[in-house]
Write a protein that holds these residues in place. Structure first.
Motif, mmCIF file in Angstrom:
data_model
loop_
_atom_site.group_PDB
_atom_site.id
_atom_site.type_symbol
_atom_site.label_atom_id
_atom_site.label_comp_id
_atom_site.label_asym_id
_atom_site.label_seq_id
_atom_site.Cartn_x
_atom_site.Cartn_y
_atom_site.Cartn_z
ATOM 1 N N GLY A 104 -7.413 7.597 -9.904
ATOM 2 C CA GLY A 104 -8.417 6.658 -9.412
ATOM 3 C C GLY A 104 -7.801 5.582 -8.539
ATOM 4 O O GLY A 104 -6.717 5.763 -7.983
ATOM 5 N N ASP A 105 -8.518 4.450 -8.445
ATOM 6 C CA ASP A 105 -7.996 3.368 -7.607
ATOM 7 C C ASP A 105 -8.301 1.984 -8.193
ATOM 8 O O ASP A 105 -8.301 0.982 -7.474
ATOM 9 C CB ASP A 105 -8.572 3.461 -6.187
ATOM 10 N N ARG A 106 -8.523 1.926 -9.506
ATOM 11 C CA ARG A 106 -8.912 0.659 -10.120
ATOM 12 C C ARG A 106 -7.900 -0.457 -9.857
ATOM 13 O O ARG A 106 -8.276 -1.601 -9.633
ATOM 14 C CB ARG A 106 -9.100 0.856 -11.626
ATOM 15 N N TRP A 107 -6.598 -0.114 -9.890
ATOM 16 C CA TRP A 107 -5.562 -1.124 -9.659
ATOM 17 C C TRP A 107 -5.012 -1.077 -8.241
ATOM 18 O O TRP A 107 -4.702 -2.117 -7.679
ATOM 19 C CB TRP A 107 -4.436 -0.959 -10.681
ATOM 20 N N THR A 108 -4.893 0.098 -7.646
ATOM 21 C CA THR A 108 -4.341 0.162 -6.300
ATOM 22 C C THR A 108 -5.247 -0.524 -5.284
ATOM 23 O O THR A 108 -4.775 -1.043 -4.282
ATOM 24 C CB THR A 108 -4.098 1.620 -5.866
ATOM 25 N N ARG A 109 -6.535 -0.562 -5.552
ATOM 26 C CA ARG A 109 -7.449 -1.222 -4.617
ATOM 27 C C ARG A 109 -7.259 -2.736 -4.610
ATOM 28 O O ARG A 109 -7.815 -3.432 -3.737
ATOM 29 C CB ARG A 109 -8.898 -0.875 -4.959
ATOM 30 N N LEU A 168 2.474 1.800 -3.435
ATOM 31 C CA LEU A 168 1.503 2.251 -4.431
ATOM 32 C C LEU A 168 1.075 3.695 -4.177
ATOM 33 O O LEU A 168 0.920 4.480 -5.121
ATOM 34 C CB LEU A 168 0.290 1.324 -4.438
ATOM 35 N N GLU A 169 0.897 4.061 -2.936
ATOM 36 C CA GLU A 169 0.541 5.445 -2.618
ATOM 37 C C GLU A 169 1.667 6.393 -3.027
ATOM 38 O O GLU A 169 1.428 7.447 -3.625
ATOM 39 C CB GLU A 169 0.253 5.587 -1.116
ATOM 40 N N THR A 216 1.861 6.397 -7.112
ATOM 41 C CA THR A 216 0.772 7.038 -7.851
ATOM 42 C C THR A 216 0.584 8.503 -7.465
ATOM 43 O O THR A 216 -0.041 9.253 -8.205
ATOM 44 C CB THR A 216 -0.547 6.269 -7.649
ATOM 45 N N GLN A 247 -2.096 1.557 -12.808
ATOM 46 C CA GLN A 247 -2.889 2.626 -12.224
ATOM 47 C C GLN A 247 -2.556 3.966 -12.868
ATOM 48 O O GLN A 247 -3.446 4.730 -13.260
ATOM 49 C CB GLN A 247 -2.645 2.692 -10.715
ATOM 50 N N ASP A 277 -5.746 4.675 -15.140
ATOM 51 C CA ASP A 277 -6.764 5.268 -14.271
ATOM 52 C C ASP A 277 -6.127 6.308 -13.354
ATOM 53 O O ASP A 277 -6.200 6.198 -12.128
ATOM 54 C CB ASP A 277 -7.453 4.166 -13.448
ATOM 55 N N ARG A 285 0.833 -1.205 0.000
ATOM 56 C CA ARG A 285 0.000 0.000 0.000
ATOM 57 C C ARG A 285 0.867 1.255 0.000
ATOM 58 O O ARG A 285 0.585 2.222 -0.716
ATOM 59 C CB ARG A 285 -0.921 0.007 1.224
#
Length: 200
Positions: free
Chosen positions: A174-179, A100-101, A104, A167, A171, A97
């Motif tokens: 957004g969060d389509r892949w990070t989620r 990714l934060e 992105t 991501q 996107d 997490r």
């Protein structure tokens, strides 16, 4: 006060100017893309003529190199401050997490750190050492969780970089892949455990 070392104000001013130049370079890279960075635009943003930049950086690639080092230094600092529980799945999720934060939040920084987007640019050994140190820290963290082979590290970095790249490319904002981070780590850990059982 008597006995205190004298401040090197000239060096301090130079470092402040270097930081100002790098801040301007990041602003341009975020707005125009990494390839859109020009010495003229950087100089204009900091209120100097382009040739004056050579007093602080030998070339445009030297600016990229300093930016590369900044990115890895900040990621390394963030990982170093991250509290861990010793529970493999929980810690893998936290590490992923965070990565990714971090990635992105600044696509230009991610691209400079992880993708070869600048023709002819190679980080200096000193800057690249920061990236290696970050990878070594990830290796140590995995080993502490009982995941101590290079294949496992390679798979983890591929998953994390892939999620970040998807991501950013498909996107942004957004969060389509990070989620998918938690689900990806559940699959990753289950796979590694199953592979170990099969190899025994």
């Amino acid at each position: 006060m008597y006995g205190e070392p004298k401040r090197d104000r000239k060096t301090e001013r130079r470092e402040r100017t270097r930081e100002e130049i790098l801040d301007a370079a990041w602003e341009i890279a975020r707005a125009e893309g990494l390839a859109g960075l020009t010495l003229r635009d950087v100089a204009q943003r900091v209120g100097m003529r382009a040739p004056s930049l050579y007093s602080y950086f030998a070339s445009k690639h030297a600016i990229y190199d300093a930016m590369f080092a900044q990115g890895w230094r900040r990621l390394l600092e963030g990982y170093g401050e991250m509290p861990l529980t010793g529970h493999p799945l929980a810690d893998l999720k936290s590490m992923t997490r965070y990565f990714l934060e971090f990635s992105t939040a600044d696509p230009a920084r991610f691209q400079l750190m992880n993708q070869r987007t600048i023709p002819g640019f190679e980080p200096s050994p000193e800057s690249y050492a920061l990236a290696v140190k970050c990878l070594d820290l990830a290796r140590e963290r995995l080993a502490a969780l009982g995941l101590d082979d290079e294949r496992t590290l390679d798979l983890l970095t591929a998953i994390n970089a892939g999620l970040a790249s998807q991501q950013i490319a498909n996107d942004p904002g957004g969060d389509r892949w990070t989620r998918l981070a938690d689900e990806a780590m559940e699959m990753f850990l289950a796979h590694v455990k199953n592979r170990r059982t099969s190899d025994e």
